[in-house]
Design a protein around this motif. Structure first.
Motif, mmCIF file in Angstrom:
data_model
loop_
_atom_site.group_PDB
_atom_site.id
_atom_site.type_symbol
_atom_site.label_atom_id
_atom_site.label_comp_id
_atom_site.label_asym_id
_atom_site.label_seq_id
_atom_site.Cartn_x
_atom_site.Cartn_y
_atom_site.Cartn_z
ATOM 1 N N THR A 339 1.445 36.110 55.976
ATOM 2 C CA THR A 339 0.150 35.491 56.046
ATOM 3 C C THR A 339 -0.960 36.371 56.619
ATOM 4 O O THR A 339 -2.183 36.470 56.181
ATOM 5 N N SER A 343 -4.144 40.892 51.774
ATOM 6 C CA SER A 343 -5.618 40.844 52.092
ATOM 7 C C SER A 343 -6.219 41.686 50.999
ATOM 8 O O SER A 343 -5.536 42.446 50.335
ATOM 9 N N PRO A 346 -12.791 44.498 51.973
ATOM 10 C CA PRO A 346 -14.217 44.251 52.159
ATOM 11 C C PRO A 346 -15.085 45.084 50.880
ATOM 12 O O PRO A 346 -14.639 46.205 50.477
ATOM 13 N N ARG A 384 -16.381 30.465 43.741
ATOM 14 C CA ARG A 384 -15.092 30.249 43.781
ATOM 15 C C ARG A 384 -14.777 28.993 42.937
ATOM 16 O O ARG A 384 -14.690 27.708 43.374
ATOM 17 N N ASP A 516 -4.784 32.548 51.541
ATOM 18 C CA ASP A 516 -5.472 32.673 53.002
ATOM 19 C C ASP A 516 -6.340 34.083 52.414
ATOM 20 O O ASP A 516 -7.533 34.283 52.883
ATOM 21 N N ALA A 517 -5.659 35.077 51.764
ATOM 22 C CA ALA A 517 -6.448 36.324 51.368
ATOM 23 C C ALA A 517 -7.634 35.938 50.552
ATOM 24 O O ALA A 517 -8.695 36.635 50.607
ATOM 25 N N ASN A 519 -9.461 32.981 50.237
ATOM 26 C CA ASN A 519 -10.420 32.570 51.087
ATOM 27 C C ASN A 519 -11.203 33.446 52.233
ATOM 28 O O ASN A 519 -12.207 33.324 52.445
ATOM 29 N N GLU A 520 -10.472 34.748 52.548
ATOM 30 C CA GLU A 520 -11.012 35.510 53.614
ATOM 31 C C GLU A 520 -11.825 36.658 52.621
ATOM 32 O O GLU A 520 -12.596 37.653 53.267
ATOM 33 N N PHE A 521 -11.611 36.744 51.457
ATOM 34 C CA PHE A 521 -12.197 37.736 50.456
ATOM 35 C C PHE A 521 -13.765 37.559 50.372
ATOM 36 O O PHE A 521 -14.255 36.621 50.433
ATOM 37 N N GLU A 522 -14.515 38.752 50.510
ATOM 38 C CA GLU A 522 -15.930 38.489 50.627
ATOM 39 C C GLU A 522 -16.504 38.332 49.210
ATOM 40 O O GLU A 522 -17.614 38.073 48.889
#
Length: 600
Positions: A339, A343, A346, A384, A516-517, A519-522
């Protein structure tokens, strides 16, 4: 005198040689049913495998060693095997565990990538694990081979199955066996009756997306994905006593996934399936088998109930043993690693619009109908979007247009000159160099990284550790190969991610890490997936690709699933679309015929 181990190896090589010969004979008699000297229930399970074996599968069976003792009664409809061990290339995947499969249960087999789930199913399907002969097995491993037979004919070809059932019924009648078992056999024979067979076969094919016209098309005119659906339809038609399915939703659209979930939820015998979809496992399974640390652990209920039970057990064990239970801590560490480490880097800022689609139409050739007409939309770094719709409606085609792999027939696609797009698709693993290790492959792809230890850390973020990093890629599981692809994709440092069925072959923990990755991706993301849960996790908008256009679904993905269920039940048509562009006529590409340029 040769040792027992030497004898076993010699016997396995002899059987593999026989299998090669049978496979060669099947290829020569392309349109004939293969002959076999095997009798009884064994003929069904082994013949299907023999017809489908290739050299890679044979190599895997030769590298596999299985031991186990049948502990249930030979005439029982349940299968209990004790002292089960399984090794592959000398690596121990199962050690002194038990296999317990009871009639009437539908099992979801779960576990991390590379722990041996597919290997276990293959060993059962090949009868390397002791299974009573009266239990016939159908292990769906690959698509039907191209031939001049129609899809409907391929599904209905069950003469071997019918003969096997008739012989078994005759044997039981002579032995004055249990009436219940005889009635079960007579019920199955009635289902295979020629007068009813075509109606049943047609219904199953229709549920998997085949129109009446498609059902009468020759198999050679279908792509691999559609021929896999034919193989799945055949398995559902035969209704074997034991049905083994490895990721059966991989080649299905959301509509067919919903139909298959409903179909399998009423399977009455023994079903064992591997699936990465928690939603699918919840809808089908009565039991969960967790393959962890070389043991099989059994849980009653569907996937959600398994999670609840496991969390309760972990909580009790944590209180009692103060986190000293190795199994619990190992599970938590693995999940935390996946988790937190998975990733995408950026990507920096690009002023909008990043991609503009202006009045775009597309068709593959002049004599073919349009896939799309007059599309108008934009994509930015905050996009998205999940693309949904039936197979053949153009989801992957749209991603190829946006990538520049295809050019519009009319209109224009404008892209920012600095944008970098990373595209993941279900055939990406085919581009890997199988003789290289993940470490060597990544060092070759990214020569700027000079130190192997630095690359080891990069690969380790995607769940490949230790020997997995230095083993040949060909020896990795399908899920582990996918992780190599994600490491490669992330290191491209893209601004936009186009993910076409990214969950195929991934385990549930990795899918959660992927969600999760994302959702965190810019950057921006466009997702094509049959996994309702992943779509629910990451998509802010749902776009429906169908009938040469794109429309926006103004509810969430779970409401879309309910719509598909109601559509399968012949209910009212779709009411919750907000049209972005004027609708057009139907597209022949939805008929599932293979296009020279399109994937499925």
């Amino acid at each position: 005198m040769p040792s027992d181990l030497a004898k076993k190896k010699a016997a396995k090589k002899k059987e593999a040689a026989k299998a090669r010969q049978r496979t060669k004979k099947t290829d020569e008699l392309e349109d004939e049913e293969p002959e076999t000297e095997l009798n009884g229930a064994q003929s069904n399970g082994i013949v299907h495998l023999t017809k489908e074996l290739d050299e890679f599968e044979l190599a895997k069976t030769e590298a596999r060693a299985v031991t186990g003792v049948l502990s249930s009664h030979p005439n029982s409809t349940d299968v209990h095997v004790s002292s089960l061990s399984l090794t592959f290339h000398g690596q121990e995947l199962l050690a002194d565990t038990s296999l317990e499969l009871n009639s009437g249960r539908r099992y979801g087999l779960i576990g991390l990538n590379g722990t041996g789930k597919s290997m276990l199913l293959s060993a059962i399907g090949h009868r390397e694990i002791p299974i009573p002969e009266h239990i016939d097995i159908y292990h769906l491993t690959r698509e039907m081979a191209p031939s001049e037979k129609t899809a409907l004919q391929c599904v209905m070809e069950v003469d071997e199955q019918r003969i096997m059932l008739e012989k078994e019924a005759e044997r039981l009648a002579h032995e004055d066996a249990e009436c219940e078992k005889l009635m079960e056999l007579y019920e199955r024979l009635e289902e295979l009756d020629a007068d009813k067979a075509e109606v049943r076969a047609s219904r199953i094919l229709n549920g998997l997306g085949f129109t009446a016209a498609m059902q009468r098309k020759q198999l050679k005119d279908f792509s691999g994905g559609w021929r896999m659906r034919v193989a799945l339809a055949r398995a559902l038609f035969i209704k074997p006593f034991m049905l083994l399915l490895d990721e059966p939703t991989n080649h299905l659209d959301l509509d067919a996934c919903v139909w298959l979930e409903e179909e399998l939820s009423s399977f009455k015998r023994i079903l064992v399936l591997i699936s990465h979809s928690q939603d699918f496992l919840n809808g089908v399974c009565t039991n969960i088998i967790h393959l962890h640390q070389r043991k099989l652990k059994y849980y009653t209920g569907n996937y959600d109930q398994y999670i609840k039970t496991r969390e309760e057990l972990e909580e009790n064990q944590m209180k009692r043993f103060n986190w000293e239970q190795d199994q619990i801590t190992h599970m938590k560490k693995l999940k935390t690693l996946a988790t937190l480490s998975f990733s995408f880097h950026p990507c920096g800022k690009i002023p909008p619009p990043v991609i503009m689609v202006q009045n775009v139409s597309f068709k593959y050739s002049d004599n073919q109908p349009h896939i799309y007409k007059n599309l108008e939309f934009g994509i930015d770094l905050d996009t998205r979007v999940a693309l949904v719709g039936p197979n053949g409606a153009g989801k992957s085609t749209l991603l190829k247009l946006l990538m520049g792999e295809l050019l519009p027939t009319d209109g224009m696609i404008r892209k920012n000159s600095h944008v970098k797009i990373g595209r993941y698709h279900q055939h990406l693993t085919e581009q890997l160099e199988l003789d290289l290790s993940p470490l060597d492959y990544m060092m070759k792809c990214f020569p700027d990284i000079k130190e192997k230890e630095d690359m080891r850390k990069i690969i380790g973020r995607y769940g490949l550790t230790g020997k997995q990093q230095v083993s040949p890629i060909r020896n990795l599981s399908d899920g582990q190969k996918c992780r190599v692809c994600f490491a490669w994709l992330a290191w491209q440092n893209p601004h936009l991610l186009f993910l076409d069925e990214p969950t195929n072959h991934l385990d549930i923990e990795t899918i959660d890490a992927l969600g999760d990755a994302i959702n965190e991706f810019e950057g921006g993301t466009m997702l094509v997936s049959h996994d309702f849960r992943l779509i629910q996790q990451v998509a802010q908008e749902i776009w429906v690709c169908e009938n040469q256009t794109i429309t926006k679904w103004n509810k969430d993905i779970l409401a879309y699933k309910e719509h598909l269920k109601s559509k399968n039940s012949h209910s009212e048509p779709l009411h919750h679309l907000v049209s972005w562009i004027r609708p057009a006529g139907s597209c022949d590409d939805q008929q599932g015929l293979r296009c020279r340029k399109c994937h499925y």
